[in-house]
Design an enzyme around this catalytic site. Sequence first.
Site, PDB file in Angstrom:
ATOM      1  N   VAL A 188      -1.731  37.029 -16.073  1.00 50.56           N
ATOM      2  CA  VAL A 188      -1.783  36.856 -14.541  1.00 50.56           C
ATOM      3  C   VAL A 188      -3.050  37.209 -13.999  1.00 50.56           C
ATOM      4  O   VAL A 188      -3.656  36.358 -13.166  1.00 50.56           O
ATOM      5  CB  VAL A 188      -0.495  36.866 -13.834  1.00 50.56           C
ATOM      6  CG1 VAL A 188      -0.336  36.666 -12.593  1.00 50.56           C
ATOM      7  CG2 VAL A 188       0.543  36.461 -14.712  1.00 50.56           C
ATOM      8  N   ASP A 189      -3.391  38.428 -14.195  1.00 51.59           N
ATOM      9  CA  ASP A 189      -4.680  38.821 -13.735  1.00 51.59           C
ATOM     10  C   ASP A 189      -5.927  37.916 -13.967  1.00 51.59           C
ATOM     11  O   ASP A 189      -6.571  37.668 -13.421  1.00 51.59           O
ATOM     12  CB  ASP A 189      -4.964  40.418 -14.356  1.00 51.59           C
ATOM     13  CG  ASP A 189      -4.115  41.314 -13.490  1.00 51.59           C
ATOM     14  OD1 ASP A 189      -3.808  41.107 -12.473  1.00 51.59           O
ATOM     15  OD2 ASP A 189      -3.918  42.173 -14.294  1.00 51.59           O
ATOM     16  N   VAL A 190      -5.593  37.515 -15.333  1.00 48.87           N
ATOM     17  CA  VAL A 190      -7.063  36.666 -15.686  1.00 48.87           C
ATOM     18  C   VAL A 190      -6.985  35.306 -14.884  1.00 48.87           C
ATOM     19  O   VAL A 190      -8.070  34.789 -14.224  1.00 48.87           O
ATOM     20  CB  VAL A 190      -6.962  36.278 -17.160  1.00 48.87           C
ATOM     21  CG1 VAL A 190      -7.898  35.442 -17.507  1.00 48.87           C
ATOM     22  CG2 VAL A 190      -7.110  37.621 -18.033  1.00 48.87           C
ATOM     23  N   ALA A 212      -8.152  35.882 -11.507  1.00 53.67           N
ATOM     24  CA  ALA A 212      -9.533  36.100 -11.550  1.00 53.67           C
ATOM     25  C   ALA A 212     -10.123  34.885 -11.434  1.00 53.67           C
ATOM     26  O   ALA A 212     -11.455  34.726 -10.671  1.00 53.67           O
ATOM     27  CB  ALA A 212     -10.108  36.923 -12.628  1.00 53.67           C
TER      28      ALA A 212
END
Length: 376
Positions: free
Chosen positions: A159-161, A164
């Site tokens: 999810v962070d990726v 980003a």
Amino acid sequence: MVADFSRVLAGPLATMTLADLGARVIKVERPGAGDDTRSWGPPWSDTGATYFESANRNKESVALDLTDPEDLALAKKLALKADVLVENFKPGGLAKLGLGYEDLRDENPGLIYASISGFGSAGGRNLAGYDFLVQAVGGLMSITGPADGSPYKAGVALVDVLCAKDTTIGVLSALEARRRNNGRGSHLEINLLSSLQGALVNQGQAYLGAGKVPSRMGNDHPSIVPYQLLQCSDGPLAVTIGNDGQFARMAGALGVPDLAKDERFATNSARVAHREILVPLLEEALSGDTAQHWEDVLTDAGLPAGKVGGIDDGVALAEDLGLEPTVDVQDASGQTVGRQFRHPVTWNPPLESPTTAPPQLGEHTESVIEWLKGTS
């Protein structure tokens, strides 16, 4: 120039992408501690925590204490010089320091200000946002893992990726909008939950469009069969058969051509309806030899299949295919100090891109402060 007031992964990965594309990125860090991920190890490389290094190449690091008035004034000067500012404080956190978008836009009207949070700045403004938590509450875990087992997270902070990448897309779009709108900047809000939901694609639309809440199916696909791992004599083989013609070729390659003529398996919808019958028949055919053997056989037949490998195998495959998956990074003296995955886009003609190693904490503090004090 990009002023990077973010830490951990989503923000730093977005700003590293901008740096890979040629932007000057100045990362603001806490003196003595820096980005949280500087201490997230093992594993460690010769130069630091590999977690930190994965998202911070091609940047300058300036150590500023935002509770110190002099350092805060320098941070504001940096923000006022920036084309882009990326931050992932809790919503309103930088505004309390006089570094919010409303505090900066009059003096820097062209600023693209990107705020990343876990759950947005409305009802979720006070909720802490971590990838693992968002995977859980946002539904990703509910469709990941074995059907009869526990929910699983993805193997990376997916999810962070995704967030980003959404942030990078938003910033680039905002820069183009600024060019078209007489230099006016904008405030972007990106949150982990929305990035996850935007990436649920067919699984999300199954709920929105048909009222079906998907569930865990292990490595099976809800709409395509066979599109999964199948057991061979020595282990699993990934098989991704996307249409009826491919299935007929697969059945022939496995020595069971009549399967493609069976009305239970002749079409994809029929194969989905009868997967419990079909899969054991395919695995019976595959049990006569190794996964490597069947990978070779199916690949020679023009079919998508492959053994399950590790990250090392993936790097080796990309190298064998001429994809040049990695770049060497250099320290300030030009010495190669590590290897990282490159930006995944290949340009023709090539994009001139920096390849500097992730900075040591405060490595550029003096030079950045000198630059800031020498500008009006």
